[in-house]
Design a protein around this motif. Structure first.
Motif, PDB file in Angstrom:
ATOM      1  N   TYR A   1      32.639  33.140  35.536  1.00 20.25           N
ATOM      2  CA  TYR A   1      32.586  33.857  36.807  1.00 20.25           C
ATOM      3  C   TYR A   1      31.205  34.441  37.087  1.00 20.25           C
ATOM      4  N   GLN A   2      30.228  34.160  36.243  1.00 17.81           N
ATOM      5  CA  GLN A   2      28.918  34.774  36.391  1.00 17.81           C
ATOM      6  C   GLN A   2      27.878  33.912  35.675  1.00 17.81           C
TER       7      GLN A   2
ATOM      8  N   ASP B   1      24.089  34.380  34.016  1.00 23.09           N
ATOM      9  CA  ASP B   1      23.151  35.417  33.608  1.00 23.09           C
ATOM     10  C   ASP B   1      21.704  34.939  33.766  1.00 23.09           C
TER      11      ASP B   1
ATOM     12  N   ALA C   1      18.494  37.554  42.065  1.00 21.79           N
ATOM     13  CA  ALA C   1      19.931  37.252  42.185  1.00 21.79           C
ATOM     14  C   ALA C   1      20.571  38.029  43.332  1.00 21.79           C
TER      15      ALA C   1
ATOM     16  N   TRP D   1      24.331  37.961  45.741  1.00 22.83           N
ATOM     17  CA  TRP D   1      25.602  37.401  46.178  1.00 22.83           C
ATOM     18  C   TRP D   1      25.574  37.328  47.697  1.00 22.83           C
TER      19      TRP D   1
ATOM     20  N   ASP E   1      34.589  32.420  47.190  1.00 17.11           N
ATOM     21  CA  ASP E   1      33.947  33.711  46.971  1.00 17.11           C
ATOM     22  C   ASP E   1      32.565  33.640  47.607  1.00 17.11           C
TER      23      ASP E   1
ATOM     24  N   LEU F   1      26.422  33.232  44.354  1.00 11.29           N
ATOM     25  CA  LEU F   1      25.313  33.914  43.696  1.00 11.29           C
ATOM     26  C   LEU F   1      24.097  32.993  43.711  1.00 11.29           C
TER      27      LEU F   1
ATOM     28  N   PRO G   1      32.007  30.863  41.801  1.00 11.58           N
ATOM     29  CA  PRO G   1      33.216  30.908  40.964  1.00 11.58           C
ATOM     30  C   PRO G   1      34.366  30.240  41.710  1.00 11.58           C
TER      31      PRO G   1
ATOM     32  N   ARG H   1      35.932  35.647  41.954  1.00  9.36           N
ATOM     33  CA  ARG H   1      35.845  36.677  40.920  1.00  9.36           C
ATOM     34  C   ARG H   1      37.190  37.393  40.798  1.00  9.36           C
TER      35      ARG H   1
ATOM     36  N   ARG I   1      27.483  28.994  29.664  1.00 11.73           N
ATOM     37  CA  ARG I   1      26.315  29.728  30.135  1.00 11.73           C
ATOM     38  C   ARG I   1      25.058  29.275  29.401  1.00 11.73           C
TER      39      ARG I   1
END
Length: 294
Positions: free
Chosen positions: A15-16, A18, A23, A25, A37, A40, A53, A57, A238
């Motif tokens: 969901y993210q 890094d 950055a 949204w 959603d 990002l 995502p 989220r 990730r």
């Protein structure tokens, strides 16, 4: 040469992303409705990236309620050139174990409750999905996953089921023994088809969480086991994603496999007969060819 923009569509557990610089949204106004959603956006190692995502989220969208057309259209409007789909899947192969990644290259679509095309009455289009994923992106995904120390299998057939329930034992045996599928999931169709219609290169990375229900030593799918594996897989994903910008670079040539020219001869409706309302909705996904046709 065009600027690379890597799109990541993250499935269950992811969901993210890094480490993105700048950055933000942001929501994207799509004529196809609301995406899962906000997206990002930012840069990673100097390369533009956009992360969506897939379930939203907090995991608020089921596989059947996801607005796949809005998701892909929104990515296209942000300038995404290459999509990496990362999703949780079950395995039909002993050697494809929970925690492994599979770089999928084929699909069997068993979904039935989803809008599967941007085209329709008033503007008919037919694209080829004989080879639904981009080998160039498959190479990058494989290299990134192996560099991250992930056990990775190159090539596999993904059975896309409607869900949200998991397979019966009879279905699991059918898909594995008769149809020859390798993994099973609920979200890569019609996503891959829509990416092709939008002329975006697409790769699918299946993160194995379980053995579905066919395995005699594992029985039916246990959601608690899946969740535990999901978190480990999300960390691996990730790490894999972080390695993609250096492999793809900040600029790119035309796709050698033609993914970015999939609509070249696909639209059959003659310009004078096209529905203006539908053509207006197609401005992002098919604007290149519609503009050329006048």
């Amino acid at each position: 040469m065009t600027d690379t923009c890597i799109g990541i569509i993250g499935g269950s557990g992811l969901y993210q992303i890094d480490g993105l610089e700048e950055a933000t949204w942001q929501s994207v106004d799509s004529p196809w409705g609301d995406a899962s959603d906000e997206i990002l956006t930012g840069r990673l190692d100097g390369v533009r990236m956009a992360f969506l995502p897939r379930h939203g989220r907090g995991h608020v969208q089921s596989p059947s309620s996801i607005n796949y057309r809005a998701n892909i259209d929104s990515m296209k409007r942000l300038g995404v050139t290459d999509i990496f789909s990362v999703s949780a899947c079950g395995s039909f192969r002993e050697e494809m174990a929970p925690g492994d990644f599979v770089i999928v290259d084929q699909f069997i679509d068993r979904t039935f409750a989803r809008e599967k095309s941007f085209f329709g009455a008033g503007c008919v289009g037919h694209v080829s999905v004989a080879h639904p994923t981009c080998p160039r992106l498959g190479d990058a995904a494989e290299a990134a996953a192996r560099a991250a120390g992930i056990t990775t299998h190159r090539g596999g057939t993904y059975l896309a089921m409607e869900g949200p329930q998991f397979s019966t034992l009879a279905e699991s045996r059918l898909y594995r023994e008769v149809w020859g599928c390798d993994v099973i999931g609920m979200t890569n169709m019609p996503e891959a088809k829509l990416a092709r219609e939008a002329e975006i290169c697409y790769a699918s990375v299946a993160m194995i969480t379980d053995y579905d229900s066919w395995h005699p030593d594992h029985g039916e799918v246990d959601v608690n086991d899946i969740i535990r594996t999901l978190f480990g897989n999300a960390d691996k994903a990730r790490d894999m994603v972080a390695r993609l910008p250096s492999l793809l670079g900040a600029t790119r040539d035309a796709c050698p496999h033609g993914c970015d020219r999939a609509l070249e001869y696909a639209i059959l409706t003659q310009p004078a007969e096209r529905d203006p309302a539908l053509v207006a909705k197609l401005d992002a996904v098919a604007g290149r060819v519609l503009a050329a046709a006048g």
